[in-house]
Design a protein around this motif. Structure first.
Motif, PDB file in Angstrom:
ATOM      1  N   ASN A 177      40.778  37.951  30.100  1.00 55.22           N
ATOM      2  CA  ASN A 177      40.185  39.204  29.629  1.00 55.22           C
ATOM      3  C   ASN A 177      38.677  39.212  29.828  1.00 55.22           C
ATOM      4  N   ALA A 178      38.034  38.088  29.535  1.00 52.18           N
ATOM      5  CA  ALA A 178      36.583  38.009  29.713  1.00 52.18           C
ATOM      6  C   ALA A 178      36.205  38.151  31.181  1.00 52.18           C
ATOM      7  N   ALA A 179      36.943  37.460  32.051  1.00 52.85           N
ATOM      8  CA  ALA A 179      36.648  37.548  33.489  1.00 52.85           C
ATOM      9  C   ALA A 179      36.832  38.977  33.997  1.00 52.85           C
ATOM     10  N   ILE A 180      37.910  39.623  33.582  1.00 47.85           N
ATOM     11  CA  ILE A 180      38.192  40.983  34.029  1.00 47.85           C
ATOM     12  C   ILE A 180      37.131  41.957  33.528  1.00 47.85           C
ATOM     13  N   LYS A 181      36.586  41.717  32.355  1.00 47.67           N
ATOM     14  CA  LYS A 181      35.556  42.593  31.805  1.00 47.67           C
ATOM     15  C   LYS A 181      34.207  42.415  32.497  1.00 47.67           C
ATOM     16  N   TYR A 182      33.805  41.171  32.739  1.00 47.45           N
ATOM     17  CA  TYR A 182      32.421  40.926  33.148  1.00 47.45           C
ATOM     18  C   TYR A 182      32.211  40.747  34.651  1.00 47.45           C
ATOM     19  N   ILE A 183      33.194  40.270  35.383  1.00 49.61           N
ATOM     20  CA  ILE A 183      32.984  40.014  36.807  1.00 49.61           C
ATOM     21  C   ILE A 183      32.638  41.285  37.591  1.00 49.61           C
ATOM     22  N   PRO A 184      33.218  42.444  37.279  1.00 49.06           N
ATOM     23  CA  PRO A 184      32.858  43.643  38.064  1.00 49.06           C
ATOM     24  C   PRO A 184      31.372  43.968  38.077  1.00 49.06           C
ATOM     25  N   ASP A 185      30.625  43.569  37.065  1.00 49.97           N
ATOM     26  CA  ASP A 185      29.197  43.893  36.996  1.00 49.97           C
ATOM     27  C   ASP A 185      28.304  42.820  37.590  1.00 49.97           C
ATOM     28  N   ILE A 186      28.882  41.736  38.092  1.00 46.57           N
ATOM     29  CA  ILE A 186      28.098  40.650  38.677  1.00 46.57           C
ATOM     30  C   ILE A 186      27.811  40.962  40.142  1.00 46.57           C
ATOM     31  N   THR A 187      26.587  40.728  40.564  1.00 48.63           N
ATOM     32  CA  THR A 187      26.205  40.920  41.967  1.00 48.63           C
ATOM     33  C   THR A 187      26.679  39.731  42.789  1.00 48.63           C
ATOM     34  N   MET A 188      27.600  39.983  43.696  1.00 46.89           N
ATOM     35  CA  MET A 188      28.156  38.948  44.566  1.00 46.89           C
ATOM     36  C   MET A 188      28.897  39.647  45.695  1.00 46.89           C
ATOM     37  N   THR A 189      29.329  38.921  46.693  1.00 44.40           N
ATOM     38  CA  THR A 189      30.025  39.548  47.805  1.00 44.40           C
ATOM     39  C   THR A 189      31.306  40.204  47.307  1.00 44.40           C
ATOM     40  N   ALA A 190      31.620  41.352  47.867  1.00 46.08           N
ATOM     41  CA  ALA A 190      32.779  42.121  47.411  1.00 46.08           C
ATOM     42  C   ALA A 190      34.073  41.344  47.569  1.00 46.08           C
ATOM     43  N   SER A 191      34.228  40.616  48.666  1.00 50.05           N
ATOM     44  CA  SER A 191      35.482  39.895  48.906  1.00 50.05           C
ATOM     45  C   SER A 191      35.687  38.783  47.883  1.00 50.05           C
ATOM     46  N   THR A 192      34.605  38.066  47.568  1.00 48.71           N
ATOM     47  CA  THR A 192      34.706  37.000  46.574  1.00 48.71           C
ATOM     48  C   THR A 192      34.993  37.573  45.195  1.00 48.71           C
ATOM     49  N   LYS A 193      34.289  38.647  44.848  1.00 50.14           N
ATOM     50  CA  LYS A 193      34.508  39.297  43.556  1.00 50.14           C
ATOM     51  C   LYS A 193      35.962  39.771  43.436  1.00 50.14           C
ATOM     52  N   ASN A 194      36.454  40.426  44.474  1.00 48.85           N
ATOM     53  CA  ASN A 194      37.820  40.947  44.432  1.00 48.85           C
ATOM     54  C   ASN A 194      38.841  39.826  44.270  1.00 48.85           C
ATOM     55  N   ASN A 195      38.620  38.719  44.968  1.00 46.06           N
ATOM     56  CA  ASN A 195      39.583  37.629  44.891  1.00 46.06           C
ATOM     57  C   ASN A 195      39.580  36.982  43.506  1.00 46.06           C
ATOM     58  N   LEU A 196      38.404  36.805  42.923  1.00 43.29           N
ATOM     59  CA  LEU A 196      38.329  36.245  41.579  1.00 43.29           C
ATOM     60  C   LEU A 196      39.011  37.167  40.567  1.00 43.29           C
ATOM     61  N   LEU A 197      38.808  38.459  40.722  1.00 43.83           N
ATOM     62  CA  LEU A 197      39.477  39.409  39.838  1.00 43.83           C
ATOM     63  C   LEU A 197      40.993  39.367  40.031  1.00 43.83           C
ATOM     64  N   ALA A 198      41.426  39.228  41.269  1.00 51.79           N
ATOM     65  CA  ALA A 198      42.864  39.125  41.533  1.00 51.79           C
ATOM     66  C   ALA A 198      43.456  37.910  40.833  1.00 51.79           C
ATOM     67  N   GLU A 199      42.739  36.800  40.873  1.00 58.02           N
ATOM     68  CA  GLU A 199      43.219  35.594  40.192  1.00 58.02           C
ATOM     69  C   GLU A 199      43.308  35.827  38.687  1.00 58.02           C
ATOM     70  N   ALA A 200      42.280  36.448  38.111  1.00 55.93           N
ATOM     71  CA  ALA A 200      42.269  36.694  36.671  1.00 55.93           C
ATOM     72  C   ALA A 200      43.410  37.625  36.257  1.00 55.93           C
ATOM     73  N   HIS A 201      43.622  38.699  37.017  1.00 56.92           N
ATOM     74  CA  HIS A 201      44.706  39.626  36.694  1.00 56.92           C
ATOM     75  C   HIS A 201      46.069  38.933  36.800  1.00 56.92           C
ATOM     76  N   LYS A 212      47.262  45.379  40.903  1.00 53.02           N
ATOM     77  CA  LYS A 212      45.835  45.226  41.178  1.00 53.02           C
ATOM     78  C   LYS A 212      45.575  43.938  41.939  1.00 53.02           C
ATOM     79  N   ALA A 213      46.229  42.867  41.512  1.00 55.28           N
ATOM     80  CA  ALA A 213      46.019  41.582  42.161  1.00 55.28           C
ATOM     81  C   ALA A 213      46.424  41.629  43.628  1.00 55.28           C
ATOM     82  N   TYR A 214      47.557  42.268  43.921  1.00 55.19           N
ATOM     83  CA  TYR A 214      47.994  42.354  45.316  1.00 55.19           C
ATOM     84  C   TYR A 214      46.989  43.141  46.152  1.00 55.19           C
ATOM     85  N   TYR A 215      46.429  44.179  45.578  1.00 62.23           N
ATOM     86  CA  TYR A 215      45.449  45.001  46.294  1.00 62.23           C
ATOM     87  C   TYR A 215      44.155  44.216  46.522  1.00 62.23           C
TER      88      TYR A 215
END
Length: 468
Positions: free
Chosen positions: A110-134, A186-189
């Motif tokens: 839950n914490a990762a899903i809430k805060y990672i979207p606002d972190i400045t980082m490459t889109a592909s890395t951000k998306n993959n980390l969010l996919a893992e969290a979801h 979401k994770a698959y996307y």
């Protein structure tokens, strides 16, 4: 006031990849907002979810998914909790009645899903980390609803007392529809479709978990759709059923479960939970299966289900130690492994959670449910014949129920020790038919686990599952 981050990030500092973090500001001095600042923070936060998931899977993999079925008998001594599970006499102080470790996974996700979207980082890395969290959040909830039914629902990290720490149980169907299924979509996307690391969530992990969830819901059309529209698009050189040739069967079969850095992980392995004695610690696999006084031995039924031609029999998986007792040693460790005394190994072997064989047999189950019986038998034969058994033919069966029983028998032989048998019996409503002759189980209320008394004492909004 804001809670401090009490996630056990300290454990992560022992990972070699995190060695540079030793000079960072102590986590205990950080609030959630001050921690989630960089790509490095995001990576640490997601690794923390894996750490919690690893803790949940040992011994949850076996306690929740297998011990209540017909694969084991308990040790005569020092196996009180396991005896309760195996003999269907569970009490509300059994270790398996705790859901704390799963909610640690959920909280960190839950914490990762809430805060990672606002972190400045490459889109592909951000998306993959969010996919893992979801995915990991969905996975934790999927375990929870299968084990306890309705459970408390949290989709945000608890950072204010006013958010309500102690909640009532939420209908399991709402959790499926509002968390588990949307998280997996979401994770698959978002997932990096080219990533293949087996100790991190990958696209094949998302797909097989989707299939497992839809099968549990008996939405078999969707199981087939995931297989034919998503899995079949995966690279055949990276994902698939290992060939397991007869002359090298034992070596190749066991290679799926051993930790061997000198050889490439077989393409059949989809996801395994990583353990490291010097990192996130050990698991309980040796304690359960291979110590001088293991918690469980294999049941006669489990040993007797393999045909004379089946190469998964005997020395490929277990060792007979006399007095009619057999230990599940050989499936997860090489010959000659020392488990006790001088030279003993640590119990930090990785635990395989999903293999491509799961995709094949879930697909077979779905095809059979949709009256595509010849195709179902073809899929069933893929694991059966590679193990050396003769193939089935349509003429061998008079009903789809018989085909389902054959699929469940094959899953029992294929996934011994991999935490699936109890869930299979419950999903396919075979728990009473199989277990009543063994331990007298007939009360449908006891299919669910009890909620641990500590949870009930701590959260007065909870009500115990009926029958306990």
């Amino acid at each position: 006031m804001k809670n401090k981050l009490i996630i056990l990030f300290s454990a992560l500092l022992t990972f070699s990849s995190c060695s540079d973090f030793l000079n960072e500001k102590p986590i205990s001095d950080l609030t959630a907002e001050s921690f989630w600042q960089s790509g490095t923070d995001a990576e640490i936060g997601v690794v923390a979810i894996y750490s919690a998931f690893a803790e949940a899977m040992s011994p949850g993999l076996w306690d929740w998914g297998e011990l209540r079925a017909d694969n084991y008998i308990p040790h005569d001594k020092d196996a009180f909790d396991q005896k309760e599970m195996i003999y269907n006499t569970m009490s509300n102080d059994n270790q398996a009645a705790y859901w704390t470790n799963l909610y640690n996974v959920i909280s960190r996700a839950n914490a990762a899903i809430k805060y990672i979207p606002d972190i400045t980082m490459t889109a592909s890395t951000k998306n993959n980390l969010l996919a893992e969290a979801h995915t990991l959040r969905a996975w934790a909830y999927f375990y929870a609803v299968r084990v306890w039914g309705d459970v408390p629902m949290y989709t945000e990290p608890i950072e204010e007392i006013s958010q309500g720490i102690y909640r009532e149980r939420t209908d399991k169907n709402r959790i499926f529809q509002e968390i588990i299924l949307p998280d997996l979509e979401k994770a698959y996307y978002l997932i990096d479709k080219t990533a293949t690391k087996r100790t991190r969530v990958n696209v094949a992990t998302v797909c097989v978990l989707m299939m497992d969830v839809y099968a549990w819901l008996h939405e078999y059309e969707k199981v087939v759709a995931v297989k034919e529209e998503k899995v079949d698009l995966l690279s055949k050189s990276r994902w698939g059923l290992s060939a397991l040739e007869p002359t090298t069967f034992e070596k190749d079969w066991r290679a799926m479960f051993f930790d061997d850095e000198t050889t490439e992980i077989p393409i059949e392995v989809i996801f395994k939970v990583a353990y490291d004695e010097l990192g996130n610690g050990e698991n309980l696999s040796i304690s359960y299966f291979a110590s001088s006084q293991p918690r469980v031995f294999l049941s006669d039924k489990a040993k007797g289900m393999y045909g004379i031609l089946d190469k998964r029999f005997g020395s490929t998986q277990w060792e007979d130690i006399g007095e009619g007792k057999s230990q599940l040693k050989f499936k997860f460790w090489p010959d000659g492994t020392i488990f006790i005394g001088t030279g003993r190994i640590y119990s930090d072997n990785d635990l395989v959670i999903y293999r491509y064989a799961d995709i094949v047999l879930l697909y077979a189950e779905a095809l059979n449910a949709l009256d595509r019986t010849p195709e179902a038998i073809t899929e069933l034969n893929r694991t059966r014949t590679r193990a050396g058994e003769n193939p089935y033919y349509v003429s061998d069966f008079v009903s789809s129920d018989e085909v389902l029983d054959a699929i469940l028998d094959e899953r029992q032989k294929e996934f011994l020790g991999e935490g699936k048998r109890w869930f299979d019996l419950v999903r396919c409503n075979r728990w009473k038919e199989v277990m009543q002759p063994i331990n007298g189980m007939s009360d449908e209320r006891k299919v669910l686990f009890p909620i641990h008394r500590d949870h009930l004492n701590q959260n007065l909004n909870l009500k115990q599952n009926p029958g306990y």
